[in-house]
Design an enzyme around this catalytic site. Structure first.
Site, PDB file in Angstrom:
ATOM      1  N   LYS A  93      -9.820   1.799  -2.618  1.00 17.10           N
ATOM      2  CA  LYS A  93     -10.053   1.225  -1.289  1.00 17.10           C
ATOM      3  C   LYS A  93     -11.413   1.638  -0.731  1.00 17.10           C
ATOM      4  CE  LYS A  93      -7.694   1.067   3.222  1.00 17.10           C
ATOM      5  NZ  LYS A  93      -6.550   1.644   3.969  1.00 17.10           N
ATOM      6  N   CYS A 126      -5.351  -3.323   2.518  1.00 12.34           N
ATOM      7  CA  CYS A 126      -5.076  -3.102   3.937  1.00 12.34           C
ATOM      8  C   CYS A 126      -6.291  -3.302   4.846  1.00 12.34           C
ATOM      9  CB  CYS A 126      -4.455  -1.720   4.105  1.00 12.34           C
ATOM     10  SG  CYS A 126      -3.570  -1.526   5.693  1.00 12.34           S
ATOM     11  N   GLU A 145       0.833  -1.200   0.000  1.00 11.82           N
ATOM     12  CA  GLU A 145       0.000   0.000   0.000  1.00 11.82           C
ATOM     13  C   GLU A 145       0.876   1.261   0.000  1.00 11.82           C
ATOM     14  OE1 GLU A 145      -3.800   1.751   2.537  1.00 11.82           O
ATOM     15  OE2 GLU A 145      -2.328   0.507   3.566  1.00 11.82           O
TER      16      GLU A 145
END
Length: 276
Positions: A111, A152, A40
């Site tokens: 995300k 994540c 990330e």
């Protein structure tokens, strides 16, 4: 298929980050990896101001490098996530990009779950500078293997992984910058759980070490198989790990323990008041 997870200690220095990423991706490809995943915010990781300054569109330096490198090496490259400058938006996106061996962008995932939490006395407010994506994304690797994309904090939301599996994903990528505390206590447990639940491979490159403004990521990048076995774990330094993804073995697992096929969707319903 040999997969590689690249572990970086990215900072606000984009040139340095790009140089290390280039060296490690090439090394992994030389070791036979045809599917490589970066962590990330691999191109820039720092304070909110540094992230804003380092944001770039999908035709910027980071993804242009990824496209050129994937084409040169003939690999599938998931360019972790970058801080994306989205034209016409006040806030940025945390964006993962899958580039195929031809250098073309195959899929883009923004995300969905933003990291607004308190961990170890530190408050993280990702939503202050970024806006969430609104769509789950699958892609296809060379040879037609279905790929699911996550980033994540998404790891803590099992429904996302289940939906990707039901859409056909056999591998899920999870570029991350997990904090040191949550890496030590939760990282491996959650990765193995998501792999077992969905009988999927999980390729999870993590950031390692300190980065501005005094935060620290925990490393231990992993590749996990559909039985939940850890095929590879990175030591606590920049580098990469590789593992061979045996899709025939995955098919055996899914045939002998058909948890996905044994689902009972008609019995599932969100309880009233379950909305966030």
């Amino acid at each position: 298929m040999r997969a590689a997870a690249i572990q970086l200690n990215s900072t606000e220095d984009r040139d340095r980050n790009l140089a290390v990423a280039d060296r490690l991706v090439r090394a992994a490809a030389s070791d036979g990896a045809t599917f490589v995943v970066l962590p990330e915010k691999w191109s820039v990781l720092g304070t909110p101001a540094q992230l804003a300054a380092g944001a770039e569109p999908l035709d910027g330096a980071a993804i242009s490098w990824a496209r050129t490198t994937a084409r040169e090496l003939g690999i599938d490259l998931v360019a972790g996530s970058i801080v994306e400058h989205v034209v016409g938006h006040d806030k940025r996106a945390n964006t993962s990009v899958h580039v195929g061996p031809d250098g073309e962008i195959r899929a883009t995932y923004r995300k969905v779950h933003l990291f607004d939490v308190e961990v170890g006395g530190t408050v993280y407010r990702e939503s202050d500078g970024e806006e969430p994506g609104g769509e789950l994304v699958t892609s296809a690797l060379a040879g037609g293997v279905e790929l699911g994309m996550a980033v994540c904090y998404d790891l803590r939301f099992p429904e996302l992984f289940r939906i990707l599996a039901l859409r056909g994903a056999r591998v899920v990528t999870l570029p991350s910058a997990f904090t040191l505390a949550t890496t030590r206590d939760h990282w491996e447990i959650l990765l193995r759980a998501r792999a077992i639940e969905n009988q999927s491979f999980v390729v999870a490159p993590n950031q390692i070490g300190p980065h501005p403004p005094g935060n620290q990521s925990g490393g231990r990048s992993m590749i996990v198989d559909p039985w939940g076995l850890v095929l590879a774990t990175a030591p606590d330094e920049e580098g990469y790990v590789t593992a061979d993804l045996d899709f025939a073995h995955q098919e055996e697992i899914r045939a002998r323990l058909p948890a996905l096929a044994n689902r009972r969707p008609a019995a599932y319903a969100w309880p009233e008041g379950a909305a966030a």
